[in-house]
Design a protein around this motif. Structure first.
Motif, PDB file in Angstrom:
ATOM      1  N   THR A  65      51.437 145.075 -33.261  1.00  0.00           N
ATOM      2  CA  THR A  65      50.237 145.908 -33.221  1.00  0.00           C
ATOM      3  C   THR A  65      48.975 145.068 -33.064  1.00  0.00           C
ATOM      4  N   SER A  66      48.910 143.922 -33.759  1.00  0.00           N
ATOM      5  CA  SER A  66      47.686 143.116 -33.752  1.00  0.00           C
ATOM      6  C   SER A  66      47.571 142.213 -32.534  1.00  0.00           C
ATOM      7  N   LEU A  67      48.697 141.682 -32.046  1.00  0.00           N
ATOM      8  CA  LEU A  67      48.649 140.711 -30.953  1.00  0.00           C
ATOM      9  C   LEU A  67      49.184 141.230 -29.636  1.00  0.00           C
ATOM     10  N   GLY A  68      49.928 142.331 -29.653  1.00  0.00           N
ATOM     11  CA  GLY A  68      50.490 142.849 -28.419  1.00  0.00           C
ATOM     12  C   GLY A  68      51.765 142.160 -27.988  1.00  0.00           C
ATOM     13  N   ILE A  69      52.319 141.276 -28.826  1.00  0.00           N
ATOM     14  CA  ILE A  69      53.575 140.603 -28.520  1.00  0.00           C
ATOM     15  C   ILE A  69      54.518 140.762 -29.714  1.00  0.00           C
ATOM     16  N   SER A  70      55.810 140.701 -29.445  1.00  0.00           N
ATOM     17  CA  SER A  70      56.816 140.784 -30.509  1.00  0.00           C
ATOM     18  C   SER A  70      57.354 139.390 -30.798  1.00  0.00           C
ATOM     19  N   VAL A  71      57.475 139.064 -32.066  1.00  0.00           N
ATOM     20  CA  VAL A  71      58.002 137.759 -32.475  1.00  0.00           C
ATOM     21  C   VAL A  71      59.225 137.998 -33.346  1.00  0.00           C
ATOM     22  N   PRO A  72      60.401 137.507 -32.935  1.00  0.00           N
ATOM     23  CA  PRO A  72      61.613 137.752 -33.720  1.00  0.00           C
ATOM     24  C   PRO A  72      61.605 137.016 -35.054  1.00  0.00           C
ATOM     25  N   VAL A  73      62.517 137.412 -35.941  1.00  0.00           N
ATOM     26  CA  VAL A  73      62.653 136.756 -37.238  1.00  0.00           C
ATOM     27  C   VAL A  73      62.982 135.281 -37.030  1.00  0.00           C
ATOM     28  N   PRO A  74      62.234 134.360 -37.642  1.00  0.00           N
ATOM     29  CA  PRO A  74      62.535 132.937 -37.466  1.00  0.00           C
ATOM     30  C   PRO A  74      63.838 132.552 -38.154  1.00  0.00           C
ATOM     31  N   TRP A 134      57.285 132.863 -40.552  1.00  0.00           N
ATOM     32  CA  TRP A 134      57.072 133.873 -39.498  1.00  0.00           C
ATOM     33  C   TRP A 134      55.638 133.781 -38.947  1.00  0.00           C
ATOM     34  N   ASP A 135      54.677 133.557 -39.855  1.00  0.00           N
ATOM     35  CA  ASP A 135      53.280 133.420 -39.428  1.00  0.00           C
ATOM     36  C   ASP A 135      53.097 132.192 -38.543  1.00  0.00           C
ATOM     37  N   LYS A 136      53.794 131.096 -38.883  1.00  0.00           N
ATOM     38  CA  LYS A 136      53.689 129.884 -38.066  1.00  0.00           C
ATOM     39  C   LYS A 136      54.232 130.120 -36.657  1.00  0.00           C
ATOM     40  N   VAL A 137      55.393 130.764 -36.592  1.00  0.00           N
ATOM     41  CA  VAL A 137      55.982 131.073 -35.289  1.00  0.00           C
ATOM     42  C   VAL A 137      55.075 132.001 -34.488  1.00  0.00           C
ATOM     43  N   THR A 138      54.487 132.976 -35.184  1.00  0.00           N
ATOM     44  CA  THR A 138      53.590 133.918 -34.509  1.00  0.00           C
ATOM     45  C   THR A 138      52.390 133.211 -33.917  1.00  0.00           C
ATOM     46  N   HIS A 173      51.471 132.993 -29.983  1.00  0.00           N
ATOM     47  CA  HIS A 173      50.176 133.509 -29.522  1.00  0.00           C
ATOM     48  C   HIS A 173      49.461 132.465 -28.666  1.00  0.00           C
ATOM     49  N   ARG A 174      49.501 131.197 -29.107  1.00  0.00           N
ATOM     50  CA  ARG A 174      48.871 130.130 -28.318  1.00  0.00           C
ATOM     51  C   ARG A 174      49.555 129.991 -26.968  1.00  0.00           C
ATOM     52  N   LEU A 175      50.880 130.097 -26.948  1.00  0.00           N
ATOM     53  CA  LEU A 175      51.616 129.981 -25.687  1.00  0.00           C
ATOM     54  C   LEU A 175      51.267 131.120 -24.741  1.00  0.00           C
ATOM     55  N   SER A 176      51.156 132.347 -25.276  1.00  0.00           N
ATOM     56  CA  SER A 176      50.844 133.488 -24.413  1.00  0.00           C
ATOM     57  C   SER A 176      49.441 133.368 -23.846  1.00  0.00           C
ATOM     58  N   GLN A 177      48.500 132.830 -24.638  1.00  0.00           N
ATOM     59  CA  GLN A 177      47.147 132.638 -24.131  1.00  0.00           C
ATOM     60  C   GLN A 177      47.127 131.600 -23.021  1.00  0.00           C
TER      61      GLN A 177
END
Length: 327
Positions: free
Chosen positions: A5-14, A53-57, A61-65
């Motif tokens: 919802t906040s970033l527009g991308i899905s991040v799986p469980v680390p 999970w926050d670290k992976v997110t 996010h940096r990669l998508s940018q």
């Protein structure tokens, strides 16, 4: 869900998701299976998982940018490409005129703010994906509740365009859009012929000093070209766009129109040289366009070529005869 919802991308469980499931099931069993799955019973493990999970997110996010960033691309360096794309897409007025014309020519009505397609062919209604006979529409923002915003890429517009084109190419149908036509009009002073042609190209990408195979991409373009006189002695016009606005100013006997169009068809071979030269010229322009965009984006180590695919496809022939008196 919170990340998406906040970033527009899905991040799986680390890590290993199966371990998370085992921990949740273990907690459920320990609590008698009467409560919802929760990490509340194991605060330390939950906090550790959320931290990871926050670290992976943050990393994703940096990669998508980075992937979608175009900070090196300056608008002024690709202004010609931007202008050509906007021209090809067309304005809202182009979309509105097309939709209104297509619907009314096929038995429907297009009052302000709506489309009435109940009397249109069933195939047309299927193409635009509606069972309704009346649609509330607008061609610019904002729209009110219950209204469809019809822009160029809306499914209604795309479906309608595909159906009009497909029906015009069907030799067994009786389409309102035709591949040939003739009118008398005050918009021309001499006999003028408009051609709708399709140009096809292979855009070839090669990597310098690399063993990777070359990459080929098919590009297609529709062009309007027009000439005065007969095909064997054609005087080509610099622009054909003004002919799209021509209105009939007199009647033309269907038999005469058919005879004139058949005579043009027999002379089309005389136009091939010009059309092939047009295709080669457009290939050169397309190559320069690719090179400008690649250079503006800082892409190096690549080379391109554009190969025209001949012969040029002739999709439509339309004849405009001068005069006619009243409408």
């Amino acid at each position: 869900k919170k990340i998406r919802t906040s970033l527009g991308i899905s991040v799986p469980v680390p890590g290993d998701p199966s371990k998370v499931v085992e921990a949740l099931m273990e907690g459920l069993l320990l609590r008698g299976g009467q409560e919802q799955l929760s990490f509340d019973f194991m605060t330390e493990e939950r906090d550790r998982l959320h931290l990871e999970w926050d670290k992976v997110t943050e990393r994703e996010h940096r990669l998508s940018q980075t992937m979608f960033a175009q900070h090196a691309l300056r608008v002024e360096e690709v202004a010609a490409e931007l202008a050509s794309v906007q021209e090809a897409i067309g304005s809202r007025h182009d979309v509105e005129r097309f939709v209104r014309d297509a619907v009314t020519l096929h038995g429907g009505r297009a009052p302000d703010g709506g489309l009435e397609v109940g009397d249109c062919p069933r195939a047309l209604r299927d193409a635009i994906g509606t069972e309704q006979s009346c649609l509330a529409v607008r061609y610019e923002l904002p729209v009110r509740a219950g209204e469809l915003y019809l822009n160029r890429t809306h499914p209604v517009v795309e479906g309608l365009a595909s159906w009009v084109l497909d029906s015009s190419l069907d030799p067994l149908g009786e389409a309102r859009a035709r591949r040939t036509g003739a009118i008398r009009t005050d918009s021309v002073l001499v006999r003028t012929t408009l051609l709708l042609v399709r140009l096809r190209f292979h855009v070839v990408t090669r990597w310098r000093g690399d063993t990777r195979p070359e990459q080929r991409m098919l590009a297609e373009e529709l062009q309007l070209v027009a000439f005065e006189g007969r095909p064997g002695n054609a005087r080509w016009l610099e622009s054909a766009e003004m002919l799209l606005e021509a209105e009939p100013s007199g009647n033309l006997d269907p038999g005469q129109a058919r005879e004139l169009l058949f005579s043009i068809r027999g002379e089309l071979g005389a136009l091939q040289g010009y059309l092939e030269e047009l295709s080669r010229r457009r290939a050169g322009e397309l190559l320069k366009s690719h090179q400008r965009v690649r250079q503006a984006g800082g892409r190096t180590g690549l080379s391109h070529s554009v190969e025209p695919q001949l012969p040029v496809d002739l999709l439509g022939v339309y004849l405009f005869l001068p005069g006619g008196g009243g409408r």
